[in-house]
Motif scaffolding. Structure first.
Motif, PDB file in Angstrom:
ATOM      1  N   TYR A 168      -0.207   0.394  29.074  1.00  0.00           N
ATOM      2  CA  TYR A 168       1.415  -0.139  28.857  1.00  0.00           C
ATOM      3  C   TYR A 168       1.599   0.800  27.768  1.00  0.00           C
ATOM      4  CZ  TYR A 168       5.402  -2.702  28.429  1.00  0.00           C
ATOM      5  OH  TYR A 168       6.854  -2.207  28.736  1.00  0.00           O
ATOM      6  N   PHE A 169       1.240   0.414  26.054  1.00  0.00           N
ATOM      7  CA  PHE A 169       1.582   0.656  25.081  1.00  0.00           C
ATOM      8  C   PHE A 169       1.788   2.556  25.019  1.00  0.00           C
ATOM      9  CE2 PHE A 169       0.779  -3.590  23.243  1.00  0.00           C
ATOM     10  CZ  PHE A 169       1.819  -3.747  23.980  1.00  0.00           C
ATOM     11  N   ALA A 170       0.405   3.039  25.906  1.00  0.00           N
ATOM     12  CA  ALA A 170       0.095   3.937  25.347  1.00  0.00           C
ATOM     13  C   ALA A 170       0.580   4.898  26.381  1.00  0.00           C
ATOM     14  CB  ALA A 170      -1.097   4.009  25.767  1.00  0.00           C
ATOM     15  N   LEU A 171       0.802   4.291  27.492  1.00  0.00           N
ATOM     16  CA  LEU A 171       1.709   5.330  28.520  1.00  0.00           C
ATOM     17  C   LEU A 171       3.288   5.785  27.679  1.00  0.00           C
ATOM     18  CD1 LEU A 171       1.776   7.141  30.964  1.00  0.00           C
ATOM     19  CD2 LEU A 171       1.915   5.122  32.195  1.00  0.00           C
ATOM     20  N   VAL A 172       4.151   4.316  27.791  1.00  0.00           N
ATOM     21  CA  VAL A 172       5.335   4.667  27.347  1.00  0.00           C
ATOM     22  C   VAL A 172       5.260   5.615  25.957  1.00  0.00           C
ATOM     23  CG1 VAL A 172       7.485   2.925  25.679  1.00  0.00           C
ATOM     24  CG2 VAL A 172       5.532   2.143  28.120  1.00  0.00           C
ATOM     25  N   ARG A 173       4.037   5.539  25.043  1.00  0.00           N
ATOM     26  CA  ARG A 173       4.262   6.577  24.205  1.00  0.00           C
ATOM     27  C   ARG A 173       3.852   8.233  24.440  1.00  0.00           C
ATOM     28  NH1 ARG A 173       0.684   4.463  19.861  1.00  0.00           N
ATOM     29  NH2 ARG A 173       2.054   6.539  18.802  1.00  0.00           N
ATOM     30  N   LEU A 174       3.000   8.200  25.033  1.00  0.00           N
ATOM     31  CA  LEU A 174       2.238  10.151  26.150  1.00  0.00           C
ATOM     32  C   LEU A 174       3.428  10.360  26.293  1.00  0.00           C
ATOM     33  CD1 LEU A 174      -0.289  11.182  25.848  1.00  0.00           C
ATOM     34  CD2 LEU A 174      -1.036  10.071  28.605  1.00  0.00           C
ATOM     35  N   LYS A 175       4.260   9.303  27.366  1.00  0.00           N
ATOM     36  CA  LYS A 175       5.208   9.918  27.859  1.00  0.00           C
ATOM     37  C   LYS A 175       6.018  10.416  26.643  1.00  0.00           C
ATOM     38  CE  LYS A 175       5.437   7.051  31.905  1.00  0.00           C
ATOM     39  NZ  LYS A 175       6.776   6.436  33.242  1.00  0.00           N
ATOM     40  N   GLU A 176       6.607  10.702  25.983  1.00  0.00           N
ATOM     41  CA  GLU A 176       7.625  10.673  24.963  1.00  0.00           C
ATOM     42  C   GLU A 176       7.109  11.927  24.018  1.00  0.00           C
ATOM     43  OE1 GLU A 176       7.993   7.922  22.373  1.00  0.00           O
ATOM     44  OE2 GLU A 176       9.786   6.563  23.628  1.00  0.00           O
ATOM     45  N   ILE A 177       5.749  11.804  23.775  1.00  0.00           N
ATOM     46  CA  ILE A 177       4.467  12.807  23.481  1.00  0.00           C
ATOM     47  C   ILE A 177       4.443  13.956  24.351  1.00  0.00           C
ATOM     48  CG2 ILE A 177       1.928  13.667  22.914  1.00  0.00           C
ATOM     49  CD1 ILE A 177       1.950  11.076  21.304  1.00  0.00           C
ATOM     50  N   CYS A 178       4.627  13.595  25.635  1.00  0.00           N
ATOM     51  CA  CYS A 178       4.008  15.315  25.966  1.00  0.00           C
ATOM     52  C   CYS A 178       5.268  15.485  26.687  1.00  0.00           C
ATOM     53  CB  CYS A 178       3.428  14.450  27.701  1.00  0.00           C
ATOM     54  SG  CYS A 178       2.302  14.278  28.251  1.00  0.00           S
ATOM     55  N   THR A 179       6.884  15.212  26.411  1.00  0.00           N
ATOM     56  CA  THR A 179       8.487  15.901  26.668  1.00  0.00           C
ATOM     57  C   THR A 179       7.966  16.645  25.472  1.00  0.00           C
ATOM     58  OG1 THR A 179       8.810  13.747  27.463  1.00  0.00           O
ATOM     59  CG2 THR A 179      10.442  15.253  26.820  1.00  0.00           C
ATOM     60  N   ARG A 180       7.358  16.222  24.542  1.00  0.00           N
ATOM     61  CA  ARG A 180       7.797  17.256  23.132  1.00  0.00           C
ATOM     62  C   ARG A 180       7.174  18.011  23.026  1.00  0.00           C
ATOM     63  NH1 ARG A 180       7.246  12.277  19.961  1.00  0.00           N
ATOM     64  NH2 ARG A 180       5.338  11.943  19.735  1.00  0.00           N
ATOM     65  N   THR A 181       5.892  17.926  23.887  1.00  0.00           N
ATOM     66  CA  THR A 181       4.460  19.373  23.717  1.00  0.00           C
ATOM     67  C   THR A 181       4.557  20.167  25.514  1.00  0.00           C
ATOM     68  OG1 THR A 181       3.379  17.430  24.899  1.00  0.00           O
ATOM     69  CG2 THR A 181       3.329  17.807  22.109  1.00  0.00           C
ATOM     70  N   GLY A 182       5.700  19.611  26.125  1.00  0.00           N
ATOM     71  CA  GLY A 182       5.417  20.261  27.322  1.00  0.00           C
ATOM     72  C   GLY A 182       4.145  20.111  27.924  1.00  0.00           C
ATOM     73  N   THR A 183       3.751  18.762  28.140  1.00  0.00           N
ATOM     74  CA  THR A 183       2.371  18.486  28.803  1.00  0.00           C
ATOM     75  C   THR A 183       2.760  17.669  30.144  1.00  0.00           C
ATOM     76  OG1 THR A 183       1.351  18.547  26.916  1.00  0.00           O
ATOM     77  CG2 THR A 183       0.428  17.693  28.510  1.00  0.00           C
ATOM     78  N   THR A 184       1.613  17.540  30.839  1.00  0.00           N
ATOM     79  CA  THR A 184       2.024  17.150  32.312  1.00  0.00           C
ATOM     80  C   THR A 184       1.106  15.739  32.417  1.00  0.00           C
ATOM     81  OG1 THR A 184       3.090  19.041  33.046  1.00  0.00           O
ATOM     82  CG2 THR A 184       1.789  17.056  34.484  1.00  0.00           C
ATOM     83  N   ILE A 185       1.113  14.794  32.529  1.00  0.00           N
ATOM     84  CA  ILE A 185       0.348  13.423  32.753  1.00  0.00           C
ATOM     85  C   ILE A 185      -0.478  13.387  34.169  1.00  0.00           C
ATOM     86  CG2 ILE A 185      -0.174  10.885  32.554  1.00  0.00           C
ATOM     87  CD1 ILE A 185       2.314  10.794  30.773  1.00  0.00           C
ATOM     88  N   ASN A 186      -2.326  13.741  34.255  1.00  0.00           N
ATOM     89  CA  ASN A 186      -2.790  13.760  35.169  1.00  0.00           C
ATOM     90  C   ASN A 186      -3.848  12.081  35.440  1.00  0.00           C
ATOM     91  OD1 ASN A 186      -4.306  14.508  37.602  1.00  0.00           O
ATOM     92  ND2 ASN A 186      -6.105  15.350  36.346  1.00  0.00           N
ATOM     93  N   TYR A 187      -2.831  11.146  36.036  1.00  0.00           N
ATOM     94  CA  TYR A 187      -3.018  10.212  36.200  1.00  0.00           C
ATOM     95  C   TYR A 187      -4.110   9.616  36.753  1.00  0.00           C
ATOM     96  CZ  TYR A 187       1.985   9.322  34.732  1.00  0.00           C
ATOM     97  OH  TYR A 187       3.150   9.182  34.275  1.00  0.00           O
ATOM     98  N   LYS A 188      -5.455   9.061  36.177  1.00  0.00           N
ATOM     99  CA  LYS A 188      -6.463   8.649  36.591  1.00  0.00           C
ATOM    100  C   LYS A 188      -6.877   7.104  36.603  1.00  0.00           C
ATOM    101  CE  LYS A 188      -8.915  12.527  36.285  1.00  0.00           C
ATOM    102  NZ  LYS A 188      -9.165  13.496  37.702  1.00  0.00           N
TER     103      LYS A 188
END
Length: 199
Positions: free
Chosen positions: A17-37
Motif C-alpha cells: 500500500y505504501f509503495a503504490l502511493v509513492r510509486l504512482k508519484e515516481i511513475c508520473t515523474r518518469t513517464g512510466t506505466t504500472i503493470n499490475y501483477k
C-alpha cells in the motif's frame, strides 16, 4: 519507447500500500506505466519457503512501529488493521477482474483504502460488497465474476508465475529484468527508471 514497471502485490501487505502511493508519484515523474501483477502472498511464501514477518514476534513488533513511522512521514492515511491477518483471496480475484475491465487503478485504491486506512476486514463478503459499491462498482457483477473458474485459475497462475520469476514477498517490482523488493527500495526504482530516460 514507453516504460513500464511490473508491480507484484497483495492487499494483505501494508508495505505494498505504501509503495503504490509513492510509486504512482515516481511513475508520473518518469513517464512510466504500472503493470499490475496481483498475487497471493501466502502462496508465494509457501512456494519460496518464506514466512510472514508476523510469525517472528520481535520482527513484527518492529514492523508495526516502522509502518506507523512510514505512514506519518509520507502523509499516507493508515491504521493497523485489527482483523490482520485476513484473507484476500476474493479481493485479489477481483483485482484480476478489474484489470480485464481497465479499472484496476480505482479498484486498488478502494481495497487499500478499506484495508489499511479504514481497518476493514476484506475477508468478509459484506465488507467487500460495501467497499465495491461505495467505490462505484457494481458489487453483484464483481462478486459473480470472482466465482468463475477462469478467474480463480488466473490468480493461481499469477501467483505461480510470480514465484517462478523470483518474487518472495510484497511489494516486488521489476524494471526490465531487475528486481526490487520492499517499499523502502523505491529510490532505487526511481533511479533505474531515470536511467532508462537518459539512456
Amino acid at each position: 519507447m514507453s516504460k513500464t514497471i511490473d508491480f507484484y502485490y497483495d492487499f494483505i501487505s501494508p508495505a505494498s500500500y505504501f509503495a503504490l502511493v509513492r510509486l504512482k508519484e515516481i511513475c508520473t515523474r518518469t513517464g512510466t506505466t504500472i503493470n499490475y501483477k496481483p498475487m497471493l502472498l501466502g502462496g508465494v511464501f509457501k512456494a519460496q519457503g518464506n514466512t510472514a514477518p508476523v510469525t517472528v514476534p520481535a520482527k513484527w513488533e518492529w514492523i508495526k512501529i516502522d509502518f506507523a513511522r512510514t505512514a506519518e512521514y509520507y502523509g499516507i492515511p493508515y491504521t493497523l488493521n485489527p482483523h490482520f491477518i485476513f484473507s484476500t483471496v476474493n479481493a485479489m480475484r477481483g483485482a484480476l477482474w478489474a484489470i480485464s475491465e481497465n479499472r484496476i487503478e480505482e479498484y486498488n485504491q478502494a481495497m487499500y483504502q478499506a484495508a489499511w486506512a479504514e481497518g476493514k476486514d476484506l475477508s468478509s463478503a459484506d465488507v467487500l460488497i460495501d467497499t465495491l459499491n461505495k467505490a462505484g462498482f457494481d458489487a453483484d457483477t464483481v462478486m459473480q465474476a470472482i466465482t468463475r473458474p477462469e478467474i480463480k485459475q488466473a490468480l493461481i497462475t499469477s501467483t505461480q508465475e510470480a514465484a517462478a520469476r523470483g518474487v518472495f514477498g510484497a511489494p516486488t517490482m521489476f524494471v526490465g529484468d531487475e528486481i526490487y523488493f520492499g517499499q523502502d527500495r523505491l529510490d532505487w526504482v526511481e533511479r533505474a527508471l531515470t536511467d532508462q530516460i537518459n539512456a
